[in-house]
Design a protein around this motif. Sequence first.
Motif, PDB file in Angstrom:
ATOM      1  N   LEU A  76      38.712  32.222  43.864  1.00 29.03           N
ATOM      2  CA  LEU A  76      40.053  32.438  44.404  1.00 29.03           C
ATOM      3  C   LEU A  76      40.315  33.914  44.659  1.00 29.03           C
ATOM      4  CD1 LEU A  76      42.169  29.963  42.248  1.00 29.03           C
ATOM      5  CD2 LEU A  76      41.801  29.826  44.713  1.00 29.03           C
ATOM      6  N   ALA A  77      39.892  34.782  43.729  1.00 30.29           N
ATOM      7  CA  ALA A  77      40.108  36.220  43.903  1.00 30.29           C
ATOM      8  C   ALA A  77      39.330  36.745  45.113  1.00 30.29           C
ATOM      9  CB  ALA A  77      39.712  36.969  42.635  1.00 30.29           C
ATOM     10  N   LEU A 113      41.154  35.601  48.190  1.00 30.26           N
ATOM     11  CA  LEU A 113      42.376  36.377  48.373  1.00 30.26           C
ATOM     12  C   LEU A 113      42.061  37.707  49.044  1.00 30.26           C
ATOM     13  CD1 LEU A 113      45.446  36.497  47.804  1.00 30.26           C
ATOM     14  CD2 LEU A 113      44.883  37.566  45.602  1.00 30.26           C
ATOM     15  N   THR A 146      44.163  36.190  39.798  1.00 34.91           N
ATOM     16  CA  THR A 146      44.128  34.729  39.858  1.00 34.91           C
ATOM     17  C   THR A 146      43.917  34.178  38.454  1.00 34.91           C
ATOM     18  OG1 THR A 146      41.732  34.624  40.207  1.00 34.91           O
ATOM     19  CG2 THR A 146      43.122  34.804  42.166  1.00 34.91           C
ATOM     20  N   VAL A 152      48.323  32.571  41.264  1.00 41.42           N
ATOM     21  CA  VAL A 152      47.864  33.652  42.131  1.00 41.42           C
ATOM     22  C   VAL A 152      48.988  34.665  42.263  1.00 41.42           C
ATOM     23  CG1 VAL A 152      47.077  34.326  44.431  1.00 41.42           C
ATOM     24  CG2 VAL A 152      46.325  32.152  43.449  1.00 41.42           C
TER      25      VAL A 152
END
Length: 384
Positions: A148-149, A152, A170, A189
């Motif tokens: 996820l990071a 992003l 995250t 997030v």
Amino acid sequence: MKKSVFTSESVTRGHPDKVCDQIADRILDEVLRQDPESHVACEVTCATDQVHIFGEITSDARIDYEEIARKVIAEIGYTEKGHGFDAESCAVRVDLHEQSPDIARGVCKKGGKELLDHGAGDQGMMFGYACRQTETLMPFPIEMAHALAKRLELVRRTKVLPYLLPDGKTQVTVEYEDEKPVRISTVVVSAQHQADVDIEQLRGDVITHVILPTLPISMVDRSTEFFINPTGRFVEGGPAADSGLTGRKIIVDTYGGYARHGGGAFSGKDASKVDRSGAYMARYVAKNIVAAGLADRCEVQLSYAIGLSDPLSVRIDTFDTARVDEAIIRSLLKAHADPRPDAIIQKFNLTAPQYSKVACYGHFGSNAAELPWEQTDIAQALRR
């Protein structure tokens, strides 16, 4: 059936602590590129409009430390003036000196010592871990938090979401049944953004462009909760809002808290520091044990004393998942994994500049998939 939950977090390259880790590891790589025998223990801190580089470096390399710091900061994305921290205008202070001679006595190569018998650079204990929760044999929560990071940051850099700024975090909470991940219950997030962005637009965009394309659809259901910028506004971020320091994200760097940690950080340290090389070897051993099918979970602990080459202890814990006696596993490893610091350095080519690759998003698992300590090259021999 035993049910439980576990949470891990990750951060983007623009997080203040990760700014420092990336500068330290870029310096390490540049020093090693010029002088592979260098000894480096570089620390970095950052705050509003300033960076401080300090520690010990013994090397024949000639390095412009300020130039490296400014280049890393610009690559991360801190380039706009007037926001409290940018690559061009921040002050960069350098306070580096040579390694203590008391440390050098134990680790520097001299005549009279057998090949691979030079001592560890410090005392300490290191842990490595592997399990069958993911293809990379990493715990599922930390792999998802890192994914996820990374996503992003990707949507910021590619301007899919052009209003995003470099700082971000995250967090993923996973439900388990009998130690197996079965669903993602919560996702958090926090994304730094420009001041004129509507928070509801940001929340919808992050779900659409970051969360849903990243998480396995089979692990998300209608009850999964998403918290995007839970406090609302996140305009002030990075070193301008919160000071950073190397080594403060050791759990993010390793297993997301799912396994134990010896306490030593990685970034800015050459491989004579067993905080780094010992942790890489412990992961390598644990991963190969699981990859060989000898156990479903494995945690390896190594401990060292300064100036001594052989580890003081080697502990293997398979959490009652071993398919053969753990004593047999230990005896097998003696023939395939030499835990002396110089042997680790040679096996993984740790005098080569390769550390900037893992200064953010984890030193193990998918982020380090091509690096030597993540290979399962002895698994077949262990299986036989």
